[in-house]
Motif scaffolding. Structure first.
Motif, PDB file in Angstrom:
ATOM      1  N   VAL A  27     -14.987   5.205   6.182  1.00 62.40           N
ATOM      2  CA  VAL A  27     -13.926   5.633   5.279  1.00 62.40           C
ATOM      3  C   VAL A  27     -13.884   4.680   4.085  1.00 62.40           C
ATOM      4  O   VAL A  27     -14.079   3.476   4.221  1.00 62.40           O
ATOM      5  CB  VAL A  27     -12.550   5.699   5.994  1.00 62.40           C
ATOM      6  CG1 VAL A  27     -12.144   4.369   6.553  1.00 62.40           C
ATOM      7  CG2 VAL A  27     -11.469   6.219   5.057  1.00 62.40           C
ATOM      8  N   PHE A  28     -13.690   5.255   2.919  1.00 60.99           N
ATOM      9  CA  PHE A  28     -13.520   4.517   1.674  1.00 60.99           C
ATOM     10  C   PHE A  28     -12.247   5.044   1.039  1.00 60.99           C
ATOM     11  O   PHE A  28     -12.006   6.252   1.047  1.00 60.99           O
ATOM     12  CB  PHE A  28     -14.714   4.775   0.740  1.00 60.99           C
ATOM     13  CG  PHE A  28     -14.584   4.144  -0.618  1.00 60.99           C
ATOM     14  CD1 PHE A  28     -14.800   2.791  -0.787  1.00 60.99           C
ATOM     15  CD2 PHE A  28     -14.261   4.907  -1.731  1.00 60.99           C
ATOM     16  CE1 PHE A  28     -14.698   2.201  -2.039  1.00 60.99           C
ATOM     17  CE2 PHE A  28     -14.152   4.326  -2.987  1.00 60.99           C
ATOM     18  CZ  PHE A  28     -14.374   2.972  -3.143  1.00 60.99           C
ATOM     19  N   GLY A  29     -11.414   4.145   0.531  1.00 60.84           N
ATOM     20  CA  GLY A  29     -10.199   4.637  -0.091  1.00 60.84           C
ATOM     21  C   GLY A  29      -9.358   3.546  -0.697  1.00 60.84           C
ATOM     22  O   GLY A  29      -9.724   2.372  -0.708  1.00 60.84           O
ATOM     23  N   THR A  30      -8.231   3.959  -1.189  1.00 67.26           N
ATOM     24  CA  THR A  30      -7.294   3.066  -1.860  1.00 67.26           C
ATOM     25  C   THR A  30      -6.301   2.511  -0.860  1.00 67.26           C
ATOM     26  O   THR A  30      -5.712   3.257  -0.076  1.00 67.26           O
ATOM     27  CB  THR A  30      -6.551   3.830  -2.965  1.00 67.26           C
ATOM     28  OG1 THR A  30      -7.513   4.364  -3.873  1.00 67.26           O
ATOM     29  CG2 THR A  30      -5.597   2.930  -3.715  1.00 67.26           C
ATOM     30  N   LYS A  32      -2.972   1.474  -0.520  1.00 70.89           N
ATOM     31  CA  LYS A  32      -1.704   1.614  -1.236  1.00 70.89           C
ATOM     32  C   LYS A  32      -0.712   0.507  -0.876  1.00 70.89           C
ATOM     33  O   LYS A  32       0.322   0.380  -1.515  1.00 70.89           O
ATOM     34  CB  LYS A  32      -1.116   2.991  -0.974  1.00 70.89           C
ATOM     35  CG  LYS A  32      -1.985   4.094  -1.536  1.00 70.89           C
ATOM     36  CD  LYS A  32      -1.364   5.450  -1.334  1.00 70.89           C
ATOM     37  CE  LYS A  32      -2.182   6.521  -1.995  1.00 70.89           C
ATOM     38  NZ  LYS A  32      -2.139   6.507  -3.437  1.00 70.89           N
ATOM     39  N   THR A  33      -1.046  -0.300   0.135  1.00 67.22           N
ATOM     40  CA  THR A  33      -0.174  -1.408   0.512  1.00 67.22           C
ATOM     41  C   THR A  33      -0.594  -2.718  -0.148  1.00 67.22           C
ATOM     42  O   THR A  33       0.064  -3.741   0.035  1.00 67.22           O
ATOM     43  CB  THR A  33      -0.168  -1.612   2.041  1.00 67.22           C
ATOM     44  OG1 THR A  33      -1.466  -2.027   2.475  1.00 67.22           O
ATOM     45  CG2 THR A  33       0.238  -0.340   2.763  1.00 67.22           C
ATOM     46  N   ALA A  34      -1.704  -2.693  -0.881  1.00 68.90           N
ATOM     47  CA  ALA A  34      -2.246  -3.930  -1.475  1.00 68.90           C
ATOM     48  C   ALA A  34      -2.656  -3.710  -2.929  1.00 68.90           C
ATOM     49  O   ALA A  34      -3.773  -4.023  -3.321  1.00 68.90           O
ATOM     50  CB  ALA A  34      -3.422  -4.441  -0.654  1.00 68.90           C
ATOM     51  N   GLY A  35      -1.769  -3.127  -3.699  1.00 70.51           N
ATOM     52  CA  GLY A  35      -2.021  -2.990  -5.132  1.00 70.51           C
ATOM     53  C   GLY A  35      -3.058  -1.956  -5.518  1.00 70.51           C
ATOM     54  O   GLY A  35      -3.730  -2.086  -6.528  1.00 70.51           O
ATOM     55  N   ASP A  36      -3.192  -0.916  -4.700  1.00 67.44           N
ATOM     56  CA  ASP A  36      -4.126   0.176  -4.990  1.00 67.44           C
ATOM     57  C   ASP A  36      -5.567  -0.297  -5.182  1.00 67.44           C
ATOM     58  O   ASP A  36      -6.293   0.171  -6.050  1.00 67.44           O
ATOM     59  CB  ASP A  36      -3.664   0.982  -6.213  1.00 67.44           C
ATOM     60  CG  ASP A  36      -2.451   1.834  -5.906  1.00 67.44           C
ATOM     61  OD1 ASP A  36      -2.125   2.002  -4.717  1.00 67.44           O
ATOM     62  OD2 ASP A  36      -1.830   2.334  -6.851  1.00 67.44           O
ATOM     63  N   VAL A  37      -6.002  -1.215  -4.331  1.00 67.85           N
ATOM     64  CA  VAL A  37      -7.366  -1.730  -4.351  1.00 67.85           C
ATOM     65  C   VAL A  37      -8.238  -0.833  -3.481  1.00 67.85           C
ATOM     66  O   VAL A  37      -7.827  -0.430  -2.390  1.00 67.85           O
ATOM     67  CB  VAL A  37      -7.403  -3.183  -3.814  1.00 67.85           C
ATOM     68  CG1 VAL A  37      -8.818  -3.706  -3.724  1.00 67.85           C
ATOM     69  CG2 VAL A  37      -6.546  -4.075  -4.686  1.00 67.85           C
TER      70      VAL A  37
END
Length: 188
Positions: A27-30, A32-37
């Motif tokens: 899985v690759f993704g954003t 959302k809990t760490a600044g949208d990294v």
């Protein structure tokens, strides 16, 4: 709701990974809990986690407490089915190929693969990989590829960086990745 809509909703994507002439999933993704990294699935030691089937990946996510953006990743994983197409094929084996500047598809794949592998290097703070990605030659190469593939500033695919040197650096990236990949319970 189809799987692409689910992926967009959670900003998590099923990625097929070509490594050592085999195809795997992760899985690759954003986050959302760490600044949208942007992040990939890794273990506590920073190994990139790959799975031989989609259901293995889904089962791992369901049982794991060590995930980025855990709530959204688990919700996303509930929608994985064995027949779902990968959002993207991350071809790590491209780092082992001879470079041909006339092969636009090769350089397009290299451009995207470098971006994702650099995200991984930043995620786990892999200093060896980051040193390569932050080198003058690699920054120049990536900027030139961005000008062609992303910004369309030029209509001629070219680089000022020596292809033999790039091939050497890509080979080194592959060797460093080999040491940091874990496939369904085994480390390479």
């Amino acid at each position: 709701m189809n799987f692409n809509d689910v992926s967009e909703r959670y900003s998590k994507f099923l990625i097929a990974v070509r490594f050592s002439n085999h195809d795997y999933f992760t899985v690759f993704g954003t986050d959302k809990t760490a600044g949208d990294v942007d992040k990939l699935l890794v273990d506590e030691a920073g190994n990139l986690l790959l799975f031989t089937t989609r259901s293995e990946l889904s089962f791992f996510i369901e049982k794991s407490d060590n995930l980025f953006d855990i709530k959204h990743t688990k919700e996303w994983a509930c929608s994985i089915q064995e027949t779902i197409e990968a959002y993207y094929v991350l071809d790590l084996d491209i780092f082992k190929l001879s470079l041909d500047i006339d092969n636009e598809d090769m350089f397009d794949t290299l451009y995207t693969t470098i971006g994702i592998v650099e995200d991984y290097a930043r995620q786990v703070n892999n200093k060896s990989l980051l040193t390569i990605f932050n080198s003058a030659a690699m920054l120049t190469f990536y900027d030139e590829m961005s000008d062609y593939f992303l910004w369309a500033k030029t209509d001629i695919l070219s680089t000022t960086v020596d292809l033999a040197y790039l091939a050497q650096q890509f080979g080194l990236i592959y060797k460093l990745l080999e040491c940091n990949i874990k496939v369904s319970g085994k480390i390479y």
